[in-house]
Design a protein around this motif. Structure first.
Motif, mmCIF file in Angstrom:
data_model
loop_
_atom_site.group_PDB
_atom_site.id
_atom_site.type_symbol
_atom_site.label_atom_id
_atom_site.label_comp_id
_atom_site.label_asym_id
_atom_site.label_seq_id
_atom_site.Cartn_x
_atom_site.Cartn_y
_atom_site.Cartn_z
ATOM 1 N N PHE A 30 0.833 -1.203 0.000
ATOM 2 C CA PHE A 30 0.000 0.000 0.000
ATOM 3 C C PHE A 30 0.871 1.258 0.000
ATOM 4 C CE2 PHE A 30 -2.165 3.359 2.390
ATOM 5 C CZ PHE A 30 -3.376 3.457 1.732
ATOM 6 N N ARG A 54 2.073 4.209 -3.167
ATOM 7 C CA ARG A 54 1.850 5.647 -2.984
ATOM 8 C C ARG A 54 3.157 6.419 -2.847
ATOM 9 N NH1 ARG A 54 -1.987 2.579 -2.049
ATOM 10 N NH2 ARG A 54 -4.180 3.206 -2.258
ATOM 11 N N ASP A 101 -7.330 -1.702 0.777
ATOM 12 C CA ASP A 101 -6.926 -0.316 0.535
ATOM 13 C C ASP A 101 -7.705 0.658 1.410
ATOM 14 O OD1 ASP A 101 -5.032 -1.038 -1.265
ATOM 15 O OD2 ASP A 101 -6.056 -0.277 -3.043
ATOM 16 N N LYS A 129 -5.964 3.030 4.232
ATOM 17 C CA LYS A 129 -6.069 4.492 4.132
ATOM 18 C C LYS A 129 -6.359 5.089 5.509
ATOM 19 C CE LYS A 129 -8.241 8.292 1.618
ATOM 20 N NZ LYS A 129 -8.435 9.111 2.837
ATOM 21 N N LEU A 132 -3.077 5.594 7.117
ATOM 22 C CA LEU A 132 -2.343 6.741 6.596
ATOM 23 C C LEU A 132 -2.959 8.053 7.080
ATOM 24 C CD1 LEU A 132 0.195 6.619 4.913
ATOM 25 C CD2 LEU A 132 -1.177 6.969 2.862
ATOM 26 N N ASP A 133 -4.282 8.090 7.160
ATOM 27 C CA ASP A 133 -4.966 9.291 7.652
ATOM 28 C C ASP A 133 -4.574 9.606 9.093
ATOM 29 O OD1 ASP A 133 -6.235 9.517 5.228
ATOM 30 O OD2 ASP A 133 -8.150 8.691 5.917
#
Length: 377
Positions: free
Chosen positions: A27, A31, A352, A356, A359-360
């Motif tokens: 992941f 990115r 995913d 996310k 990551l947030d």
């Protein structure tokens, strides 16, 4: 350019943490992040995208830092820090997965000016000292403690738990159930009347209780022929020997030890009548519609059938304590448990979406380059 560093126990063999690290590495790399993974348990690497990190084995990371001399500690931090000192990164994140690795992560972050995120994946319950609890409170209040479920915090902080910690809860699933694939099933099993499946590493503390409960159940129904399938293994093979000895005189049971299997053929799981697992391993069979008994990580009794009588995969809330053998019997006799649907469609997208959320979380932190004095613990 951004750098992400994992400190985790192992990338070899196969388990939930390995699958999670594999998922998150992919992941992040997709990115634009540069990723490194450091570990201390030296097993054969099964997951293809983790093989590039095989040279990052550091045996000394198995020890809490306070067991080592200051010179050794500095050498290890220098070794880890050298991975980033020659590159100009805009952001550096260190993620640690175990209680004792958190201190290594904090020292490394201090040296290289990174952000250290504690993401506890272990199932042990610790008795913290006041100073240790101060460290985890420090991380929590800086939004640097991921996976901050209330139950996790209660278990982790013990007597030092404070109601105010609930303001810092951030739920992020260590997604690792995408271990099943629509591939050819080359495993063949003896004919039987009923198949029980266990998914997970065999060193886990609940396993011997589970084995004894399976023996109680299968002995009670001595006229039924059972296949008991184990996907997972122990590091030294000792639990496999224990299983063989335990069932050697149980004539109506075939023991099938498949070891670490990745990916797991979907058709193999669909052949099974009931699954038994803990934590995210529950999902491997439950998401294919197989009634799956979820085990409590503290008392090793059944929480219930996941998705039917419980939504928990780790610790009980209001569920009654049920011996595993009793629930195995209920599932065997009661076909109402067979109402689950296959929920695996869209799994790749779910991975995913879940990551996310991870990551947030980085946006919530203070990003203040100050660190806890680990040496004071």
């Amino acid at each position: 350019m951004k750098k992400y560093i994992f400190l985790t126990p192992a990338i070899g063999n196969m388990g939930g943490s390995q699958m999670f690290v594999s998922n998150k590495c992919k992941f992040l790399q997709d990115r634009g992040w540069k990723v490194d993974v450091f570990f201390y348990q030296d097993f054969d690497v099964v997951l293809e995208n983790l093989k590039e990190y095989r040279s990052n084995f550091i045996k000394e990371l198995c020890y809490p830092f306070y067991y080592l001399t200051k010179n050794i500690i500095n050498n290890i931090i220098d070794l880890l820090g050298n991975q980033v000192c020659n590159a100009n990164y805009d952001e550096i994140v260190i993620e640690t997965h175990l209680y004792h690795l958190a201190y290594w992560g904090e020292m490394l972050a201090n040296k290289i000016g990174g952000i250290h995120i504690l993401y506890p994946l272990e199932e042990k319950t610790y008795h913290l000292t006041k100073k240790e609890a101060d460290f985890f409170e420090y991380k929590l209040k800086r939004w640097e403690c991921l996976n901050g479920y209330r139950k996790t915090l209660l278990r982790f902080m013990g007597e030092y738990y404070k109601k105010e910690y609930e303001a810092y809860i951030y739920e992020a699933n260590p997604i690792c159930s995408n271990v099943v694939a629509k591939i050819e099933n080359r495993c063949s099993f003896p004919k039987c009347d009923y198949t029980v499946l266990s998914v997970g590493r065999l060193e886990k503390p609940y396993v011997k209780t589970m084995l004894n409960e399976i023996k109680i159940f299968t002995t009670k129904y001595s006229s039924v022929k059972f296949n008991i399938i184990f996907i997972g293994a122990s590091a030294d093979g000792s639990v496999e020997d224990y299983i063989k000895d335990l069932f050697v005189k149980v004539c109506n049971v075939n023991i099938i030890l498949l070891g670490f299997l990745f990916p797991i053929p979907e058709d193999l799981i669909k052949q099974c009548d009931v699954g038994i697992a803990i934590s995210n391993s529950v999902l491997a069979s439950a998401e294919l519609g197989v009634p799956t008994i979820s085990i409590d990580a503290q008392d090793y009794m059944a929480l219930g059938v996941y998705g039917v009588t419980t939504t928990n995969r780790f610790l009980r809330e209001q569920e009654p304590q049920i011996p595993i053998s009793d629930l195995l019997e209920d599932v065997y006799l009661n076909k109402t448990f067979y109402t689950l649907n296959d929920r695996t469609s869209g799994m790749e997208n779910e991975v995913d979406i879940a990551l996310k959320v991870h990551l947030d979380f980085l946006e919530k932190g203070t990003h203040c380059k100050t660190y806890f004095d680990v040496m004071s613990v």
